[in-house]
Design an enzyme around this catalytic site. Structure first.
Site, mmCIF file in Angstrom:
data_model
loop_
_atom_site.group_PDB
_atom_site.id
_atom_site.type_symbol
_atom_site.label_atom_id
_atom_site.label_comp_id
_atom_site.label_asym_id
_atom_site.label_seq_id
_atom_site.Cartn_x
_atom_site.Cartn_y
_atom_site.Cartn_z
ATOM 1 N N ARG A 20 12.834 -4.140 9.568
ATOM 2 C CA ARG A 20 12.797 -3.422 8.287
ATOM 3 C C ARG A 20 12.229 -2.014 8.446
ATOM 4 O O ARG A 20 11.209 -1.811 9.108
ATOM 5 C CB ARG A 20 11.922 -4.201 7.311
ATOM 6 C CG ARG A 20 11.742 -3.516 5.979
ATOM 7 C CD ARG A 20 10.720 -4.260 5.148
ATOM 8 N NE ARG A 20 9.416 -4.196 5.747
ATOM 9 C CZ ARG A 20 8.303 -3.825 5.102
ATOM 10 N NH1 ARG A 20 8.360 -3.494 3.828
ATOM 11 N NH2 ARG A 20 7.140 -3.820 5.704
ATOM 12 N N ARG A 73 8.304 0.115 13.804
ATOM 13 C CA ARG A 73 7.222 -0.874 13.886
ATOM 14 C C ARG A 73 7.322 -1.804 15.091
ATOM 15 O O ARG A 73 6.309 -2.166 15.680
ATOM 16 C CB ARG A 73 7.231 -1.737 12.631
ATOM 17 C CG ARG A 73 6.676 -0.999 11.481
ATOM 18 C CD ARG A 73 6.532 -1.858 10.283
ATOM 19 N NE ARG A 73 6.000 -0.998 9.242
ATOM 20 C CZ ARG A 73 5.889 -1.329 7.984
ATOM 21 N NH1 ARG A 73 6.274 -2.524 7.584
ATOM 22 N NH2 ARG A 73 5.391 -0.499 7.115
ATOM 23 N N GLN A 78 0.821 -1.212 0.000
ATOM 24 C CA GLN A 78 0.000 0.000 0.000
ATOM 25 C C GLN A 78 0.854 1.260 0.000
ATOM 26 O O GLN A 78 0.728 2.129 -0.861
ATOM 27 C CB GLN A 78 -0.888 0.025 1.247
ATOM 28 C CG GLN A 78 -1.894 -1.089 1.312
ATOM 29 C CD GLN A 78 -2.683 -1.056 2.623
ATOM 30 O OE1 GLN A 78 -2.332 -0.344 3.558
ATOM 31 N NE2 GLN A 78 -3.744 -1.831 2.689
ATOM 32 N N GLU A 99 6.667 8.132 6.384
ATOM 33 C CA GLU A 99 6.260 6.930 7.125
ATOM 34 C C GLU A 99 7.094 6.809 8.396
ATOM 35 O O GLU A 99 8.118 7.497 8.545
ATOM 36 C CB GLU A 99 6.420 5.676 6.253
ATOM 37 C CG GLU A 99 5.392 5.632 5.138
ATOM 38 C CD GLU A 99 5.286 4.266 4.475
ATOM 39 O OE1 GLU A 99 6.180 3.427 4.686
ATOM 40 O OE2 GLU A 99 4.307 4.061 3.744
ATOM 41 N N HIS A 145 3.456 -6.272 11.686
ATOM 42 C CA HIS A 145 2.928 -4.935 11.403
ATOM 43 C C HIS A 145 1.967 -4.571 12.524
ATOM 44 O O HIS A 145 1.076 -5.351 12.859
ATOM 45 C CB HIS A 145 2.211 -4.894 10.054
ATOM 46 C CG HIS A 145 2.035 -3.497 9.549
ATOM 47 N ND1 HIS A 145 1.178 -2.601 10.160
ATOM 48 C CD2 HIS A 145 2.626 -2.825 8.547
ATOM 49 C CE1 HIS A 145 1.250 -1.442 9.531
ATOM 50 N NE2 HIS A 145 2.129 -1.554 8.545
ATOM 51 N N HIS A 153 4.161 -9.874 9.147
ATOM 52 C CA HIS A 153 4.074 -9.022 7.955
ATOM 53 C C HIS A 153 5.271 -9.169 7.028
ATOM 54 O O HIS A 153 5.130 -9.244 5.820
ATOM 55 C CB HIS A 153 3.956 -7.578 8.436
ATOM 56 C CG HIS A 153 3.791 -6.571 7.352
ATOM 57 N ND1 HIS A 153 2.704 -6.565 6.504
ATOM 58 C CD2 HIS A 153 4.572 -5.507 6.976
ATOM 59 C CE1 HIS A 153 2.814 -5.551 5.652
ATOM 60 N NE2 HIS A 153 3.946 -4.912 5.914
HETATM 61 C C1 FAD Z 1 -0.287 -5.998 2.929
HETATM 62 C C2 FAD Z 1 1.152 -5.682 2.626
HETATM 63 C C3 FAD Z 1 1.539 -4.364 2.416
HETATM 64 C C4 FAD Z 1 2.874 -4.071 2.123
HETATM 65 N N1 FAD Z 1 3.225 -2.777 1.863
HETATM 66 C C5 FAD Z 1 4.500 -2.507 1.489
HETATM 67 C C6 FAD Z 1 4.877 -1.195 1.097
HETATM 68 O O1 FAD Z 1 4.063 -0.291 1.041
HETATM 69 N N2 FAD Z 1 6.179 -0.988 0.757
HETATM 70 C C7 FAD Z 1 7.123 -1.966 0.780
HETATM 71 O O2 FAD Z 1 8.288 -1.716 0.472
HETATM 72 N N3 FAD Z 1 6.768 -3.227 1.140
HETATM 73 C C8 FAD Z 1 5.495 -3.511 1.474
HETATM 74 N N4 FAD Z 1 5.166 -4.790 1.821
HETATM 75 C C9 FAD Z 1 6.165 -5.851 1.687
HETATM 76 C C10 FAD Z 1 6.376 -6.133 0.209
HETATM 77 O O3 FAD Z 1 5.117 -6.074 -0.443
HETATM 78 C C11 FAD Z 1 6.982 -7.517 -0.015
HETATM 79 O O4 FAD Z 1 8.127 -7.664 0.777
HETATM 80 C C12 FAD Z 1 7.387 -7.663 -1.471
HETATM 81 O O5 FAD Z 1 6.284 -7.383 -2.302
HETATM 82 C C13 FAD Z 1 7.876 -9.070 -1.724
HETATM 83 O O6 FAD Z 1 8.023 -9.216 -3.118
HETATM 84 P P1 FAD Z 1 8.525 -10.603 -3.661
HETATM 85 O O7 FAD Z 1 8.552 -10.473 -5.155
HETATM 86 O O8 FAD Z 1 9.760 -11.012 -2.978
HETATM 87 O O9 FAD Z 1 7.409 -11.659 -3.200
HETATM 88 P P2 FAD Z 1 5.848 -11.731 -3.545
HETATM 89 O O10 FAD Z 1 5.366 -10.486 -4.138
HETATM 90 O O11 FAD Z 1 5.141 -12.234 -2.339
HETATM 91 O O12 FAD Z 1 5.794 -12.869 -4.665
HETATM 92 C C14 FAD Z 1 6.152 -14.209 -4.329
HETATM 93 C C15 FAD Z 1 5.816 -15.095 -5.500
HETATM 94 O O13 FAD Z 1 6.357 -16.398 -5.300
HETATM 95 C C16 FAD Z 1 5.364 -17.369 -5.627
HETATM 96 N N5 FAD Z 1 5.704 -18.630 -4.974
HETATM 97 C C17 FAD Z 1 5.976 -18.880 -3.663
HETATM 98 N N6 FAD Z 1 6.287 -20.182 -3.484
HETATM 99 C C18 FAD Z 1 6.216 -20.755 -4.717
HETATM 100 C C19 FAD Z 1 6.412 -22.085 -5.189
HETATM 101 N N7 FAD Z 1 6.778 -23.077 -4.362
HETATM 102 N N8 FAD Z 1 6.237 -22.330 -6.519
HETATM 103 C C20 FAD Z 1 5.875 -21.326 -7.372
HETATM 104 N N9 FAD Z 1 5.687 -20.051 -6.981
HETATM 105 C C21 FAD Z 1 5.847 -19.788 -5.664
HETATM 106 C C22 FAD Z 1 4.067 -16.711 -5.154
HETATM 107 O O14 FAD Z 1 2.932 -17.312 -5.697
HETATM 108 C C23 FAD Z 1 4.318 -15.308 -5.713
HETATM 109 O O15 FAD Z 1 4.063 -15.260 -7.117
HETATM 110 C C24 FAD Z 1 3.835 -5.107 2.095
HETATM 111 C C25 FAD Z 1 3.444 -6.422 2.317
HETATM 112 C C26 FAD Z 1 2.111 -6.719 2.580
HETATM 113 C C27 FAD Z 1 1.719 -8.141 2.803
#
Ligand code: FAD
Length: 487
Positions: A364, A272, A45, A112, A227, A329
């Site tokens: 973080r 946090r 968000q 923030e 969070h 979170h």
């Molecule tokens: C509600 C919320 C709000 C947030 N707000 C912020 C913000 O404002 N700013 C900020 O910096 N961070 C924020 N964060 C944290 C941030 O969103 C995440 O740390 C970041 O998006 C992680 O990105 P990622 O690509 O590593 O993982 P993700 O975006 O979670 O993607 C992981 C991917 O891996 C796939 N996957 C997992 N296991 C497997 C498997 N075994 N086989 C195949 N696919 C698999 C999942 O399906 C998904 O496609 C927030 C998190 C949440 C939950």
């Protein structure tokens, strides 16, 4: 067997950044469900932290990152990421992300918690993650060198003496393998191991298990951020009321109307871990906790996502305070990687929340994770492009039936983690968790991920950042070394 392009596991901001940076070199993304949707990235968000303001600098951003992480972060990585911040924002904009701007066309920057400057870049108001994922997904789909395999669930990695040789997955339920000498784990975090979480329910740390089975080192697993202001709506996962609400004037109160954060030096904008512990203490005392947003002008327009989330949960945030509670979170720990995003296994890379780069230390700083995912996503791609080719893999065996938790086991694991490996921990509780999880972990990957974290929390006999041991009440948060721009 023909050697395949690099295989990227995960379709959040980290996986998509790797694939787009690799282009025009071919890459395969394996994605669970509808690509991009079951991701934390899509839920983000607040936005992305970067020193873009005239009164700001990467150095100030680095100092805030270090302090929020209880001085446990790696100064070299912190400087690397904060210096790369502005370029990462420019890259996302070049890929088509339409960040919110003011009347003069300048980036609209939000404040923030624990940031000393307004430096959080956002898109679509409080819908930054969805805007970024949508834009990067569209771009990936129209990039001919990127193949996205939907409904692909990775169940194992194959590794030999010379490193990674392939990946095993189910595709529409059928066993499949790909031989490749480069796999990028971008599998996200592990919040869904806890009863109360803001993460998608598929984010239970599968990447940790896949990596450790392939021989990769893990680090800092005990550092999990709760969070403070998940909306206490009874949904699973809990929707989030972003920290930027407090940046814009929202205040925390209990059911007696007391501003219990007023005694902290940074008040409602404390880091946090501090806010989570304060809310946890209120809940333990039988109080309820609320976020009062009435001071925010045009709430529904400035925060449309949170407004909709509240209305869906039956809360009118303009007229009544939002009930909140801490929820798992963000995982600061994860798969240990170097400055390029490499693990200790040749050909195995990790990025985004699944990786532990050393940026976040013990806690973080808000909005640093999307930034890290972009900065390291680019570095991983550059690392793969520069890496010498290894001997082609010959065969990949599909593992025995992957151990999946039953719904009852899943509930038990999540409740154990919340009770004993939560906002506050102690030796007795952690031992209870380890004992209960150990037999389950033999036959269930989710329990194994939980066990790895519980064991790490038991081993760290101190309170540091988000890791709060009530049997070690003194909280360490002083710098352990001099911190300067050249570190
Ligand atoms: C509600 C919320 C709000 C947030 N707000 C912020 C913000 O404002 N700013 C900020 O910096 N961070 C924020 N964060 C944290 C941030 O969103 C995440 O740390 C970041 O998006 C992680 O990105 P990622 O690509 O590593 O993982 P993700 O975006 O979670 O993607 C992981 C991917 O891996 C796939 N996957 C997992 N296991 C497997 C498997 N075994 N086989 C195949 N696919 C698999 C999942 O399906 C998904 O496609 C927030 C998190 C949440 C939950």
């Amino acid at each position: 067997m023909k050697q395949s392009p690099p295989v990227i596991v995960g379709c959040g901001i980290a996986g998509l950044t790797v694939a787009l940076t690799l282009a025009p070199r071919p890459a395969i993304i394996l994605a669970r469900k509808v690509p991009g949707l079951e991701t934390s990235s899509n839920l983000a968000q607040g936005g992305i932290a970067a020193a873009m303001g005239a009164d700001d600098s990467p150095e100030l951003h680095a100092q805030d990152t270090m302090a929020a992480g209880a001085f446990h972060g790696d100064p070299a990585i912190i400087h690397l990421v904060t210096r790369a911040g502005p370029q990462a924002i420019r890259q996302l904009a070049a890929w088509g992300v339409a960040f919110d701007r003011d009347g003069q066309g300048r980036l609209d920057l939000t404040l923030e918690g624990a940031h000393c400057r307004r430096r959080v870049v956002h898109a679509g108001g409080d819908g930054t993650g969805a805007a970024v994922v949508r834009t990067l997904m569209d771009r990936a789909r129209s990039t001919p060198s990127i193949t996205i395999v939907e409904d692909a669930n990775v169940v194992g990695l194959a590794a030999g003496d010379n490193g990674i040789t392939g990946v095993a997955f189910t595709h529409h339920g059928k066993a499949r393998t790909i031989a490749t000498d480069n796999v990028v784990l971008a599998t996200g975090g592990s919040g869904a191991l806890w009863q109360y979480t803001t993460n998608p329910l598929g984010s239970w740390g599968h990447g940790l298990v896949l990596a450790s089975r392939a021989g990769a080192a893990l680090r800092d697993l005990e550092f999990v951020q709760f969070h403070p202001t998940a909306i206490d709506s009874g949904q699973d996962p809990l929707p989030l009321a972003s920290e930027s609400l407090r940046g814009e004037g929202a205040i925390l109160i209990n059911d007696l109307g007391e501003r219990f954060m007023a005694c902290e030096p940074m008040g409602d904008l404390s880091p946090r871990d501090v806010v989570s512990r304060a809310i946890w203490a209120q809940l333990q005392d039988g109080r309820r906790v609320f976020l009062d947003v009435h001071r925010i002008a045009s709430f529904a327009t400035r925060f449309p996502t949170i407004y909709d989330l509240c209305r869906t949960a039956g809360i009118d945030p303009v007229r009544q305070p939002i009930p909140v509670r801490p929820a798992a979170h963000y995982h600061m720990g994860g798969i240990a990687v170097d400055m390029q995003g490499r693990t200790n296994v040749d050909g195995l890379w990790a990025g985004g929340e699944a990786a532990a780069t050393g940026l976040h230390g013990a806690n973080r700083l808000a909005s640093n994770s999307l930034l890290e995912a972009v900065v390291f996503g680019r570095r991983i791609a550059q690392g793969i492009l520069g890496a010498a080719a290894r001997a082609p893999a010959t065969a990949v065996a599909f593992p025995e039936a992957p151990p999946i938790a039953t719904p009852e086991e899943r509930d038990r694991i999540r409740s154990l983690m919340m009770r004993h490996v939560g906002v506050q921990r102690d030796k007795a509780g952690l031992e209870t968790a380890v004992e209960a999880l150990s037999p389950l972990a033999v036959r269930c990957d989710m329990a194994l991920a939980a066990l790895l974290i519980a064991r790490a929390a038991l081993a760290r006999e101190e309170s540091l950042g988000a890791h709060c041991r009530t049997d070690f009440p003194e909280i360490h948060c002083e710098p352990k070394y001099a911190f300067g721009p050249s570190a």
